[in-house]
Design a protein around this motif. Structure first.
Motif, PDB file in Angstrom:
ATOM      1  N   TYR A  30       0.837  -1.197   0.000  1.00  0.00           N
ATOM      2  CA  TYR A  30       0.000   0.000   0.000  1.00  0.00           C
ATOM      3  C   TYR A  30       0.877   1.253   0.000  1.00  0.00           C
ATOM      4  CZ  TYR A  30      -4.494  -2.270   0.937  1.00  0.00           C
ATOM      5  OH  TYR A  30      -5.647  -3.007   0.834  1.00  0.00           O
ATOM      6  N   SER A  31       0.272   2.355  -0.437  1.00  0.00           N
ATOM      7  CA  SER A  31       0.899   3.659  -0.297  1.00  0.00           C
ATOM      8  C   SER A  31       0.448   4.267   1.030  1.00  0.00           C
ATOM      9  CB  SER A  31       0.496   4.593  -1.448  1.00  0.00           C
ATOM     10  OG  SER A  31       0.968   5.905  -1.222  1.00  0.00           O
ATOM     11  N   LYS A  32       1.407   4.637   1.853  1.00  0.00           N
ATOM     12  CA  LYS A  32       1.062   5.170   3.169  1.00  0.00           C
ATOM     13  C   LYS A  32       0.384   6.533   3.058  1.00  0.00           C
ATOM     14  CE  LYS A  32       3.937   4.382   6.488  1.00  0.00           C
ATOM     15  NZ  LYS A  32       5.127   4.406   7.369  1.00  0.00           N
ATOM     16  N   GLY A  33       0.693   7.291   1.990  1.00  0.00           N
ATOM     17  CA  GLY A  33       0.137   8.631   1.860  1.00  0.00           C
ATOM     18  C   GLY A  33      -1.368   8.655   1.779  1.00  0.00           C
ATOM     19  N   ASN A  34      -1.970   7.778   0.973  1.00  0.00           N
ATOM     20  CA  ASN A  34      -3.427   7.771   0.819  1.00  0.00           C
ATOM     21  C   ASN A  34      -4.035   6.406   1.107  1.00  0.00           C
ATOM     22  OD1 ASN A  34      -2.561   6.343  -1.407  1.00  0.00           O
ATOM     23  ND2 ASN A  34      -3.032   7.963  -2.869  1.00  0.00           N
ATOM     24  N   ASN A  73      12.926  -7.500  -0.562  1.00  0.00           N
ATOM     25  CA  ASN A  73      13.034  -6.095  -0.942  1.00  0.00           C
ATOM     26  C   ASN A  73      11.801  -5.698  -1.738  1.00  0.00           C
ATOM     27  OD1 ASN A  73      13.928  -4.232  -3.463  1.00  0.00           O
ATOM     28  ND2 ASN A  73      14.950  -3.546  -1.589  1.00  0.00           N
ATOM     29  N   ILE A  74      11.229  -4.523  -1.401  1.00  0.00           N
ATOM     30  CA  ILE A  74      10.034  -4.035  -2.103  1.00  0.00           C
ATOM     31  C   ILE A  74      10.314  -2.614  -2.571  1.00  0.00           C
ATOM     32  CG2 ILE A  74       7.564  -3.542  -1.946  1.00  0.00           C
ATOM     33  CD1 ILE A  74       7.361  -5.607   0.262  1.00  0.00           C
ATOM     34  N   LYS A  75      10.083  -2.379  -3.873  1.00  0.00           N
ATOM     35  CA  LYS A  75      10.283  -1.054  -4.460  1.00  0.00           C
ATOM     36  C   LYS A  75       9.040  -0.645  -5.235  1.00  0.00           C
ATOM     37  CE  LYS A  75      15.301  -1.492  -5.169  1.00  0.00           C
ATOM     38  NZ  LYS A  75      16.384  -1.487  -6.202  1.00  0.00           N
ATOM     39  N   ALA A  76       8.701   0.649  -5.160  1.00  0.00           N
ATOM     40  CA  ALA A  76       7.602   1.212  -5.942  1.00  0.00           C
ATOM     41  C   ALA A  76       7.961   2.644  -6.301  1.00  0.00           C
ATOM     42  CB  ALA A  76       6.288   1.169  -5.166  1.00  0.00           C
ATOM     43  N   LEU A  77       7.620   3.056  -7.521  1.00  0.00           N
ATOM     44  CA  LEU A  77       7.950   4.391  -8.001  1.00  0.00           C
ATOM     45  C   LEU A  77       7.342   5.451  -7.097  1.00  0.00           C
ATOM     46  CD1 LEU A  77       9.207   6.116 -10.273  1.00  0.00           C
ATOM     47  CD2 LEU A  77       6.992   6.021 -11.410  1.00  0.00           C
ATOM     48  N   ASP A  80       9.301   5.116  -0.681  1.00  0.00           N
ATOM     49  CA  ASP A  80      10.489   4.603  -0.017  1.00  0.00           C
ATOM     50  C   ASP A  80      10.632   3.101  -0.251  1.00  0.00           C
ATOM     51  OD1 ASP A  80      11.246   7.040   0.998  1.00  0.00           O
ATOM     52  OD2 ASP A  80      10.230   6.763   2.915  1.00  0.00           O
ATOM     53  N   GLU A  81      11.855   2.628  -0.231  1.00  0.00           N
ATOM     54  CA  GLU A  81      12.148   1.211  -0.411  1.00  0.00           C
ATOM     55  C   GLU A  81      11.973   0.464   0.910  1.00  0.00           C
ATOM     56  OE1 GLU A  81      16.090  -1.372  -1.781  1.00  0.00           O
ATOM     57  OE2 GLU A  81      15.822   0.698  -2.444  1.00  0.00           O
ATOM     58  N   PHE A  82      11.486  -0.775   0.825  1.00  0.00           N
ATOM     59  CA  PHE A  82      11.305  -1.616   2.015  1.00  0.00           C
ATOM     60  C   PHE A  82      12.279  -2.785   1.964  1.00  0.00           C
ATOM     61  CE2 PHE A  82       9.543  -5.460   3.927  1.00  0.00           C
ATOM     62  CZ  PHE A  82       9.259  -5.032   5.220  1.00  0.00           C
ATOM     63  N   ASN A  83      12.975  -3.030   3.085  1.00  0.00           N
ATOM     64  CA  ASN A  83      13.852  -4.180   3.224  1.00  0.00           C
ATOM     65  C   ASN A  83      13.511  -4.924   4.506  1.00  0.00           C
ATOM     66  OD1 ASN A  83      16.018  -4.045   0.982  1.00  0.00           O
ATOM     67  ND2 ASN A  83      15.963  -1.943   1.762  1.00  0.00           N
ATOM     68  N   LEU A 101       4.256   1.702   2.147  1.00  0.00           N
ATOM     69  CA  LEU A 101       5.444   2.440   1.740  1.00  0.00           C
ATOM     70  C   LEU A 101       5.173   3.933   1.780  1.00  0.00           C
ATOM     71  CD1 LEU A 101       6.605   0.341  -1.349  1.00  0.00           C
ATOM     72  CD2 LEU A 101       7.160   0.006   1.061  1.00  0.00           C
ATOM     73  N   ALA A 102       6.049   4.670   2.433  1.00  0.00           N
ATOM     74  CA  ALA A 102       5.898   6.125   2.520  1.00  0.00           C
ATOM     75  C   ALA A 102       6.276   6.768   1.190  1.00  0.00           C
ATOM     76  CB  ALA A 102       6.774   6.679   3.640  1.00  0.00           C
ATOM     77  N   THR A 103       5.626   7.906   0.878  1.00  0.00           N
ATOM     78  CA  THR A 103       5.975   8.654  -0.323  1.00  0.00           C
ATOM     79  C   THR A 103       7.415   9.132  -0.228  1.00  0.00           C
ATOM     80  OG1 THR A 103       3.687   9.401  -0.521  1.00  0.00           O
ATOM     81  CG2 THR A 103       5.324  10.594  -1.787  1.00  0.00           C
ATOM     82  N   THR A 104       8.127   9.012  -1.319  1.00  0.00           N
ATOM     83  CA  THR A 104       9.553   9.334  -1.315  1.00  0.00           C
ATOM     84  C   THR A 104       9.778  10.838  -1.360  1.00  0.00           C
ATOM     85  OG1 THR A 104      10.040   7.298  -2.472  1.00  0.00           O
ATOM     86  CG2 THR A 104      11.731   8.994  -2.537  1.00  0.00           C
ATOM     87  N   TYR A 105      10.619  11.323  -0.484  1.00  0.00           N
ATOM     88  CA  TYR A 105      11.134  12.677  -0.547  1.00  0.00           C
ATOM     89  C   TYR A 105      12.645  12.577  -0.766  1.00  0.00           C
ATOM     90  CZ  TYR A 105       6.695  13.174   1.864  1.00  0.00           C
ATOM     91  OH  TYR A 105       5.377  13.079   2.213  1.00  0.00           O
TER      92      TYR A 105
END
Length: 298
Positions: A30-34, A73-77, A80-83, A101-105
């Motif tokens: 999931y996206s943590k932002g929304n 390892n989990i990545k999404a455009l 943030d990356e999850f390990n 996953l938190a939105t990347t800054y």
């Protein structure tokens, strides 16, 4: 005695031919932002060289993992990356659960795009009048982006454009426009993650250097004449633009509208030719363009 040999045989097989057991792993990203599912997130077990992607509902399933404890390892455009670490058992579906996953800054990214951009440019339609005509263009653009604060990002880049088009004039001649320019640009974008897509409205400034821009004429028989108009050659033109982009699994699709701040100068060259305007000063005209781009982020 037979039972003794059977036990020895089993121990021999277990010692020299260890049994490889298979397990499975599943979960949801999931996206943590929304709090929405992330489609296209990549889940990797690097030690087993296994990689899968999430579906429309953010779910993934790895059916052929080896039993044991492994890194995941989990990545999404745009996130943030999850390990982490997972432990699997033979014949058991291990549910890793919900991973947010938190939105990347502070994200640095590169974007290469190709554009189709019809352009409204000045085209002569007779001896005394100048009107806008719809021409066609293609451009290549390279941008460097930095997601510096929450949803805000800045992008800087370079581009090259080639434009062409023709228009029938009132006096029976045909005018053909050719134009080349290179430019630099800077955008301020607001990144909005919606499920598996990042929506990117933006505004920006640009400075274009016109390498070549001219109009050639042909008479009604199709023969070239000596008349031509020189438009804003070898000059820098600043301007503004605004657009909207969509990024999905690193692929980019965008649309843009732009215009120069300063009006473009249209001069007859040489000044004694018939296709000149009845003015002692150069005619000033605006040029604006639309573009549709496709690209890829690295």
């Amino acid at each position: 005695m037979n039972k003794f040999y059977r036990v020895i045989f089993i121990l021999f097989v277990m010692l020299f031919f260890p049994i490889i057991t298979i397990a499975s792993i599943k979960g949801t990203v999931y996206s943590k932002g929304n709090n929405s599912p992330l489609m296209g997130a990549t889940i990797t077990l690097p030690e087993q060289n296994i990689s899968v992607q999430t579906d429309f509902e953010g779910r993934f399933f790895i059916p052929n993992s080896l039993q044991g404890t492994y890194l995941i390892n989990i990545k999404a455009l745009g996130h943030d990356e999850f390990n982490g670490v997972v432990t699997t058992y033979s014949g058991v579906d291990y549910n890793i659960g919900k991973i947010s996953l938190a939105t990347t800054y502070n994200r640095l990214f590169y974007r290469l795009s190709l554009s189709y951009n019809p352009t409204c440019s000045p085209t002569p339609t007779g001896y005394k009048t100048i009107e806008y005509a719809l021409n066609y263009g293609v451009s290549a653009k390279f941008q460097l982006g930095y997601n510096f604060y929450k949803h805000l990002a800045i992008l800087a880049g370079i581009k090259y454009n080639y434009t062409w088009g023709n228009e029938n004039c009132n006096d029976g001649t045909n005018a053909t426009l050719t134009q080349q320019y290179a430019g630099i640009l800077a955008n301020l974008a607001y990144l909005i993650p919606v499920k598996n897509v990042v929506i990117e409205p933006y505004i920006g400034l640009h400075v274009n250097y016109y390498i070549q821009s001219k109009v050639d004429f042909k008479n009604s028989e199709g023969n070239a004449t000596l008349d031509y108009l020189s438009i804003n050659n070898k000059r820098l033109y600043p301007g503004y633009h605004a657009g909207l982009g969509l990024t999905f699994n690193r692929f980019y699709l965008g649309g843009e509208f732009g215009m120069d701040f300063e009006r473009n100068y249209l001069e007859t060259s040489p000044p004694t030719l018939s296709h000149q305007t009845h003015s002692t000063r150069p005619v000033k005209l605006n040029k604006f363009e639309y573009s549709v781009s496709i690209g890829y982020e690295f």
